[in-house]
Scaffold this motif. Structure first.
Motif, PDB file in Angstrom:
ATOM      1  N   LEU A  13       0.843  -1.192   0.000  1.00 16.58           N
ATOM      2  CA  LEU A  13       0.000   0.000   0.000  1.00 16.58           C
ATOM      3  C   LEU A  13       0.879   1.242   0.000  1.00 16.58           C
ATOM      4  N   THR A  14       0.591   2.122  -0.910  1.00 12.35           N
ATOM      5  CA  THR A  14       1.330   3.366  -1.031  1.00 12.35           C
ATOM      6  C   THR A  14       0.454   4.349  -1.794  1.00 12.35           C
ATOM      7  N   PHE A  15       0.785   5.611  -1.728  1.00 10.30           N
ATOM      8  CA  PHE A  15       0.008   6.588  -2.494  1.00 10.30           C
ATOM      9  C   PHE A  15       0.890   7.179  -3.577  1.00 10.30           C
ATOM     10  N   ASN A  16       0.398   7.112  -4.808  1.00  7.59           N
ATOM     11  CA  ASN A  16       1.119   7.662  -5.948  1.00  7.59           C
ATOM     12  C   ASN A  16       0.269   8.784  -6.534  1.00  7.59           C
ATOM     13  N   LYS A  17       0.740  10.010  -6.296  1.00  5.47           N
ATOM     14  CA  LYS A  17      -0.050  11.173  -6.729  1.00  5.47           C
ATOM     15  C   LYS A  17      -0.163  11.282  -8.245  1.00  5.47           C
ATOM     16  N   ASN A  18       0.814  10.774  -8.992  1.00  8.37           N
ATOM     17  CA  ASN A  18       0.747  10.852 -10.451  1.00  8.37           C
ATOM     18  C   ASN A  18      -0.375   9.978 -11.001  1.00  8.37           C
ATOM     19  N   TYR A  19      -0.424   8.731 -10.549  1.00  7.76           N
ATOM     20  CA  TYR A  19      -1.511   7.853 -10.993  1.00  7.76           C
ATOM     21  C   TYR A  19      -2.865   8.388 -10.528  1.00  7.76           C
ATOM     22  N   PHE A  20      -2.907   8.919  -9.312  1.00  9.72           N
ATOM     23  CA  PHE A  20      -4.164   9.463  -8.798  1.00  9.72           C
ATOM     24  C   PHE A  20      -4.613  10.657  -9.640  1.00  9.72           C
ATOM     25  N   GLY A  21      -3.674  11.509 -10.006  1.00 10.43           N
ATOM     26  CA  GLY A  21      -3.992  12.645 -10.868  1.00 10.43           C
ATOM     27  C   GLY A  21      -4.527  12.207 -12.218  1.00 10.43           C
ATOM     28  N   PHE A  22      -3.894  11.170 -12.804  1.00  8.70           N
ATOM     29  CA  PHE A  22      -4.395  10.636 -14.074  1.00  8.70           C
ATOM     30  C   PHE A  22      -5.784  10.039 -13.902  1.00  8.70           C
ATOM     31  N   ALA A  23      -6.011   9.350 -12.783  1.00  8.97           N
ATOM     32  CA  ALA A  23      -7.332   8.763 -12.525  1.00  8.97           C
ATOM     33  C   ALA A  23      -8.401   9.851 -12.450  1.00  8.97           C
ATOM     34  N   ILE A  24      -8.100  10.938 -11.749  1.00  7.75           N
ATOM     35  CA  ILE A  24      -9.065  12.043 -11.637  1.00  7.75           C
ATOM     36  C   ILE A  24      -9.307  12.674 -13.008  1.00  7.75           C
ATOM     37  N   LEU A  25      -8.254  12.891 -13.767  1.00  6.13           N
ATOM     38  CA  LEU A  25      -8.391  13.471 -15.104  1.00  6.13           C
ATOM     39  C   LEU A  25      -9.267  12.590 -15.999  1.00  6.13           C
ATOM     40  N   ILE A  26      -8.993  11.291 -16.011  1.00  2.28           N
ATOM     41  CA  ILE A  26      -9.778  10.378 -16.845  1.00  2.28           C
ATOM     42  C   ILE A  26     -11.219  10.309 -16.347  1.00  2.28           C
ATOM     43  N   PHE A  27     -11.408  10.351 -15.033  1.00  5.64           N
ATOM     44  CA  PHE A  27     -12.759  10.348 -14.486  1.00  5.64           C
ATOM     45  C   PHE A  27     -13.546  11.556 -15.002  1.00  5.64           C
ATOM     46  N   PHE A  28     -12.940  12.735 -14.967  1.00  6.67           N
ATOM     47  CA  PHE A  28     -13.630  13.929 -15.468  1.00  6.67           C
ATOM     48  C   PHE A  28     -13.904  13.839 -16.970  1.00  6.67           C
ATOM     49  N   ILE A  29     -12.975  13.269 -17.714  1.00  6.43           N
ATOM     50  CA  ILE A  29     -13.213  13.060 -19.148  1.00  6.43           C
ATOM     51  C   ILE A  29     -14.396  12.123 -19.347  1.00  6.43           C
ATOM     52  N   GLU A  30     -14.454  11.059 -18.554  1.00  9.35           N
ATOM     53  CA  GLU A  30     -15.582  10.120 -18.646  1.00  9.35           C
ATOM     54  C   GLU A  30     -16.911  10.803 -18.309  1.00  9.35           C
TER      55      GLU A  30
END
Length: 135
Positions: free
Chosen positions: A2-19
């Motif tokens: 378990l770890t937090f990766n802000k880059n992947y999280f940022g991409f996830a948020i960006l793709i979520f908004f695109i969706e």
């Protein structure tokens, strides 16, 4: 693990908004049904990689398996069986119509992930057997 990766999280948020934008404003015969499905598996992958430090192929395969499971639930008409027909959220998240082409779009999305990880980001992609057996 378990770890937090802000880059992947940022991409996830960006793709979520695109969706969300696609769902709200695009009503065509290509972007919404096909590109949206390609993006959703990339979204799942990025979200998982935001919190899990696992090998690329493991996360990619889990994302693909999850997507296939959701599509299979559509095949079983799970929304209707759970009496959630009136729930817009359930209909949107789970989906209501099975399509073989959707399975292909999920595979294409995961293929894009693996190609980007291996060639653009230069992350190591080991053979499938080694990935599944070693960690």
């Amino acid at each position: 693990m378990l770890t937090f990766n802000k880059n992947y999280f940022g991409f996830a948020i960006l793709i979520f908004f695109i969706e969300v934008l696609i769902a709200l404003f695009v009503h065509d015969t290509f972007v919404r049904p096909y590109l949206g499905d390609v993006l959703v598996v990339i979204l799942i992958y990025c979200f998982l990689k935001s919190f899990l430090k696992l090998l690329v192929l493991k996360v990619a395969l889990f994302g693909l398996l999850f997507s296939f499971t959701m599509e299979f639930l559509q095949f079983l008409n799970i929304v209707e069986k759970l009496h959630l027909e009136k729930s817009k959220i359930a209909r949107t998240v789970i989906g209501t119509s099975f399509s073989w082409i959707d399975l292909l779009t999920y595979i294409m999305g995961i293929a894009i992930v693996i190609i980007i990880e291996k060639y653009w980001l230069k992350n190591e992609i080991r053979p499938l057997a080694n990935n599944l057996l070693n960690k």
